[in-house]
Structures are given as structure tokens and as C-alpha cells.
Design a protein around this motif. Structure first.
Motif, PDB file in Angstrom:
ATOM      1  N   ASP A   1      -3.406  71.389  21.888  1.00  8.62           N
ATOM      2  CA  ASP A   1      -3.555  72.537  22.906  1.00  8.62           C
ATOM      3  C   ASP A   1      -3.089  72.277  24.357  1.00  8.62           C
ATOM      4  O   ASP A   1      -3.811  71.281  24.965  1.00  8.62           O
ATOM      5  CB  ASP A   1      -4.925  73.330  22.847  1.00  8.62           C
ATOM      6  CG  ASP A   1      -5.401  73.774  21.325  1.00  8.62           C
ATOM      7  OD1 ASP A   1      -4.220  74.113  20.565  1.00  8.62           O
ATOM      8  OD2 ASP A   1      -6.427  73.975  21.164  1.00  8.62           O
ATOM      9  N   TYR A   2      -2.110  72.871  24.787  1.00  8.36           N
ATOM     10  CA  TYR A   2      -1.364  72.340  26.039  1.00  8.36           C
ATOM     11  C   TYR A   2      -1.583  73.372  26.974  1.00  8.36           C
ATOM     12  O   TYR A   2      -1.296  74.677  26.720  1.00  8.36           O
ATOM     13  CB  TYR A   2       0.017  72.113  25.608  1.00  8.36           C
ATOM     14  CG  TYR A   2       0.819  71.606  26.703  1.00  8.36           C
ATOM     15  CD1 TYR A   2       1.287  70.591  27.059  1.00  8.36           C
ATOM     16  CD2 TYR A   2       1.558  72.766  27.512  1.00  8.36           C
ATOM     17  CE1 TYR A   2       2.074  70.127  28.093  1.00  8.36           C
ATOM     18  CE2 TYR A   2       2.449  72.518  28.660  1.00  8.36           C
ATOM     19  CZ  TYR A   2       2.575  71.084  28.860  1.00  8.36           C
ATOM     20  OH  TYR A   2       3.676  70.973  29.826  1.00  8.36           O
ATOM     21  N   ASP A   3      -1.632  72.741  28.358  1.00  5.61           N
ATOM     22  CA  ASP A   3      -1.566  73.729  29.405  1.00  5.61           C
ATOM     23  C   ASP A   3      -0.915  72.960  30.477  1.00  5.61           C
ATOM     24  O   ASP A   3      -1.140  71.680  30.650  1.00  5.61           O
ATOM     25  CB  ASP A   3      -3.086  73.933  30.029  1.00  5.61           C
ATOM     26  CG  ASP A   3      -3.084  74.817  31.189  1.00  5.61           C
ATOM     27  OD1 ASP A   3      -2.643  74.200  32.362  1.00  5.61           O
ATOM     28  OD2 ASP A   3      -3.616  75.923  31.045  1.00  5.61           O
ATOM     29  N   GLY A   4       0.009  73.701  31.037  1.00  5.73           N
ATOM     30  CA  GLY A   4       0.991  72.896  32.163  1.00  5.73           C
ATOM     31  C   GLY A   4       2.205  73.954  32.521  1.00  5.73           C
ATOM     32  O   GLY A   4       2.273  75.059  32.154  1.00  5.73           O
ATOM     33  N   LEU A   5       3.029  73.253  33.170  1.00  4.34           N
ATOM     34  CA  LEU A   5       4.324  73.822  33.396  1.00  4.34           C
ATOM     35  C   LEU A   5       5.456  73.464  32.510  1.00  4.34           C
ATOM     36  O   LEU A   5       5.512  72.336  31.966  1.00  4.34           O
ATOM     37  CB  LEU A   5       4.682  73.367  35.086  1.00  4.34           C
ATOM     38  CG  LEU A   5       3.656  73.472  36.028  1.00  4.34           C
ATOM     39  CD1 LEU A   5       4.251  73.223  37.558  1.00  4.34           C
ATOM     40  CD2 LEU A   5       3.281  75.197  36.039  1.00  4.34           C
ATOM     41  N   VAL A   6       6.358  74.391  32.209  1.00  3.99           N
ATOM     42  CA  VAL A   6       7.706  73.962  31.641  1.00  3.99           C
ATOM     43  C   VAL A   6       8.795  74.691  32.564  1.00  3.99           C
ATOM     44  O   VAL A   6       9.014  75.830  32.407  1.00  3.99           O
ATOM     45  CB  VAL A   6       7.542  74.453  30.118  1.00  3.99           C
ATOM     46  CG1 VAL A   6       9.035  73.963  29.486  1.00  3.99           C
ATOM     47  CG2 VAL A   6       6.391  74.024  29.332  1.00  3.99           C
ATOM     48  N   LEU A   7       9.509  73.983  33.090  1.00  7.82           N
ATOM     49  CA  LEU A   7      10.663  74.715  33.811  1.00  7.82           C
ATOM     50  C   LEU A   7      12.113  74.553  33.105  1.00  7.82           C
ATOM     51  O   LEU A   7      12.433  73.435  32.804  1.00  7.82           O
ATOM     52  CB  LEU A   7      10.688  73.960  35.193  1.00  7.82           C
ATOM     53  CG  LEU A   7       9.698  74.543  36.222  1.00  7.82           C
ATOM     54  CD1 LEU A   7       8.397  74.259  36.043  1.00  7.82           C
ATOM     55  CD2 LEU A   7      10.071  74.052  37.793  1.00  7.82           C
ATOM     56  N   GLY A   8      12.587  75.566  33.103  1.00 10.56           N
ATOM     57  CA  GLY A   8      13.991  75.607  32.369  1.00 10.56           C
ATOM     58  C   GLY A   8      15.027  75.395  33.702  1.00 10.56           C
ATOM     59  O   GLY A   8      15.100  75.987  34.721  1.00 10.56           O
ATOM     60  N   LEU A   9      15.916  74.386  33.201  1.00 13.47           N
ATOM     61  CA  LEU A   9      16.793  74.027  34.401  1.00 13.47           C
ATOM     62  C   LEU A   9      18.254  74.079  33.707  1.00 13.47           C
ATOM     63  O   LEU A   9      18.834  73.250  32.890  1.00 13.47           O
ATOM     64  CB  LEU A   9      16.539  72.439  34.808  1.00 13.47           C
ATOM     65  CG  LEU A   9      15.371  72.029  35.142  1.00 13.47           C
ATOM     66  CD1 LEU A   9      15.182  70.468  35.598  1.00 13.47           C
ATOM     67  CD2 LEU A   9      14.833  73.061  36.211  1.00 13.47           C
ATOM     68  N   PRO A  10      19.118  75.176  34.219  1.00 12.47           N
ATOM     69  CA  PRO A  10      20.261  75.305  33.654  1.00 12.47           C
ATOM     70  C   PRO A  10      21.086  74.215  34.284  1.00 12.47           C
ATOM     71  O   PRO A  10      21.287  73.915  35.464  1.00 12.47           O
ATOM     72  CB  PRO A  10      20.887  76.699  34.066  1.00 12.47           C
ATOM     73  CG  PRO A  10      19.754  76.869  35.261  1.00 12.47           C
ATOM     74  CD  PRO A  10      18.519  76.230  35.056  1.00 12.47           C
TER      75      PRO A  10
END
Length: 348
Positions: free
Chosen positions: A154-163
Motif C-alpha cells: 500500500d503506497y502513498d507518494g508522488l508520481v510525476l510524469g516527465l515527457p
């Protein structure tokens, strides 16, 4: 500054709440949009995982963790905001396994990285020869164009998509640190910045979001690029240290063994050599300690050679210099070290 953030958070317009779409995600859509809160909560428990699986189908093959009955519910809830140059995502994701398997004839190129910042939970990724285990506080990068597999609790955090198009100048450095834990003062600065940015997304206008997206892309590129260079420098210094160590140990008895001689024989600059040995007290100190340790081992190892001969064998021109250095290092004289060995032999 913290009070300003709290005020902004209270004044922020709540993000739009949206049931997680049932169609696969189009990662190439990076047109600026305000924050939205996607969730599986509006669906019945038995539907939630299948909706998440469909949403990720264009990118990953996902599955519940072993032993988990997905019909009992699968909670995913995350805020996402397209900032043109960066897709900012923050939220909670239920435990799962995933894989991006090779399908060369079917899979188009995906010119994106995902930048993770773990707040709670753990993540495991495996790609090629690299294996990563990320715990709370970690930041790492993966390429969506690579084949990989892994799992999360079970995960909590940020995931940023970088093109990739927004990071063309730093693409090589970003690729070089994929599936490695990022570290250093600049990475800590980046983490602080992203945490503060998250608090302000809901109060930004569309123009501000686009400007913040450009600024965020520049900051990520700078911090990760410099972190990659620092890690590469550290790897080079480790390799150089090992080369120099092997040379030194093979030539301890050579009177001409000096830092300058080592640098010349390895065809490297003295400054690079000194940096490689900085954490062990310098090159000259390292050579001296190695000579003394080798002489000490011979003295107490049962040899009948004279102390003066042992000193010469290990690179000391004068027995008096050897005796002084030996006492500074071990607190006793060479003869006392030998006598102690003999007393131990008699008493054994």
C-alpha cells in the motif's frame, strides 16, 4: 513561509472529484488542466480492480498481490494535474504487482519517465541488471520505454510524469540513473520543492500552472542531472581507488613508491588520485599504513629477520624512521611487538 502555505491550502478550491475513468490512460495527453481527484471509491468493491486494470492497460499489466481477493475492493485515489511539461500526481495506491513486458511488434515507444517520491509503503522494481528497493523517503526514476517488473505495498507518494520532449537536454543523464535511488542535497531540495508545490496546485491559474510546469521541469532536470554527475563521479573515484590500491600493494617494498609515482604509472592526474583517497586520509598516509601493517604482520608472524631488514623490505630507507612511524601507529616499538609474539608463543 509555513503560515503562507497553510493559508493558501485553506483558500484553495477543492479539486474536481472524478470516478476513475473506465478507458485506458492516454499518457501522451499533457495539455494543461486543473487538478482532479480520481478515485475507485464510487464503484462497487468487486469492480474497483478491473477498472484500475483497464485504466493502466496501455502502460502496465497489473495484478493484485498474491493471496489478495480483488473482489473485496481495491482502493486507488490520487490527485493529478497536467502542467504541460510535467504531469503531477499524488495519492494512495493499493498494493499490487506490475510488469511492462517486451512486445516489440505491438508496443509503440513511450517517451516518458516516471519520477517517484515515496511517503509511505515500499516499492520494488527490476529492469535489466538493476534491482531497486525503495522505502519511505526515497526518490527514484524509471523509464516507461524500458521492460520492467515490480510490486508495491500500500503506497502513498508522488508520481510525476516527465515527457522526454521537455527534458531533451538532460535525457542522457536521466536515462543513466533510471532504477537507482537518487540522493544528495539537490535531491533533498527537489523533494522539499515538490511537497510545497503540491500544496499550491489548487490555487494556481491555468497560466500559472503552465509556468510552474516549465519551472518544475527545469528544476527536476538540474537536480537529477547534477545528482547523476555526482554519482558517476563517485563511481569513477571508486574504480580509481581500486586501481591505485592494487598498484600500491604490489609495490610496497619499492622506495620510489610515492603519490607522484602512482599517478604517473596509472596515467592520471594527482588531483584525481588525491580525491579518490580523500576518505582514507590521503595517498601518502595510505601507503605508510599499508607498509607498517605489512611489517607488523611479518614481525609477529614468526620470521627471524632482523628489524632493520624488515624495514628495508617494506619500503623504509632508514630503520630509525621505521621505528618512529611504527610506534606512532601501534603504540609500541618493533622489538616490543616481536617480543610480545615470542612471549605469547612460550605461554601457549
Amino acid at each position: 513561509m509555513q503560515d503562507d502555505d497553510d493559508t493558501a491550502a485553506r483558500a484553495a478550491k477543492p479539486p474536481e472529484h472524478v470516478p476513475l475513468p473506465r478507458e485506458p490512460r492516454d499518457i501522451r495527453d499533457i495539455s494543461a488542466s486543473p487538478p482532479r481527484l480520481f478515485s475507485t471509491r464510487p464503484y462497487q468493491a468487486r469492480e474497483q480492480f478491473e477498472i484500475w486494470k483497464t485504466r493502466m492497460a496501455s502502460l502496465l499489466e497489473v495484478a493484485p498481490p498474491p493471496g489478495h481477493d480483488s473482489t473485496q475492493g481495491f482502493q486507488v485515489e490520487y490527485l493529478t494535474c497536467n502542467m504541460a511539461n510535467v504531469v503531477f500526481t499524488s495519492g494512495r495506491f493499493a498494493a499490487q504487482t506490475f510488469a511492462r513486458a517486451p512486445k516489440p511488434s505491438q508496443r509503440p515507444r513511450v517517451d516518458f519517465w516516471w519520477l517517484f517520491r515515496v511517503r509511505s509503503g515500499e516499492a520494488w522494481f527490476e529492469t535489466g541488471e538493476r534491482r531497486l528497493h525503495a522505502r519511505p523517503g526515497a526518490m527514484f526514476l524509471i523509464s516507461l520505454d524500458d521492460d520492467f517488473q515490480g510490486r508495491i505495498t500500500d503506497y502513498d507518494g508522488l508520481v510525476l510524469g516527465l515527457p522526454r520532449g521537455a527534458f531533451a537536454a538532460a535525457a542522457g543523464q536521466l536515462d543513466s540513473v533510471c532504477n537507482l535511488i537518487l540522493s544528495g542535497n539537490l535531491i533533498e531540495l527537489l523533494i522539499d520543492y515538490l511537497d510545497r508545490l503540491e500544496m499550491r496546485l489548487s490555487v494556481m491559474s491555468p497560466d500559472e500552472l503552465r509556468q510552474a510546469g516549465r519551472a518544475t521541469a527545469n528544476m527536476i532536470a538540474a537536480c537529477v542531472q547534477l545528482s547523476a554527475e555526482a554519482q558517476a563521479q563517485g563511481a569513477m573515484e571508486s574504480l580509481l581507488f581500486e586501481r591505485a590500491r592494487h598498484y600500491i600493494e604490489a609495490h610496497l617494498g619499492d622506495y620510489a613508491l610515492t603519490p607522484d609515482r602512482v599517478a604517473q604509472q596509472l596515467r592520471i592526474s594527482r588531483s584525481n588520485l588525491y580525491r579518490a583517497f580523500e576518505n582514507v586520509g590521503g595517498v601518502a598516509g595510505y601507503i605508510l599504513r599499508k607498509r607498517l601493517r605489512a611489517a607488523h604482520d611479518e614481525l609477529v608472524g614468526g620470521t627471524d629477520r632482523q628489524v632493520q631488514e624488515i624495514a628495508y623490505r617494506h619500503g623504509f630507507k632508514l630503520a630509525s624512521d621505521f621505528a618512529r612511524a611504527f610506534r606512532r601507529e601501534f603504540g609500541i616499538s618493533p622489538r616490543e611487538a616481536r617480543a610480545g609474539r615470542r612471549r605469547g608463543s612460550v605461554g601457549s
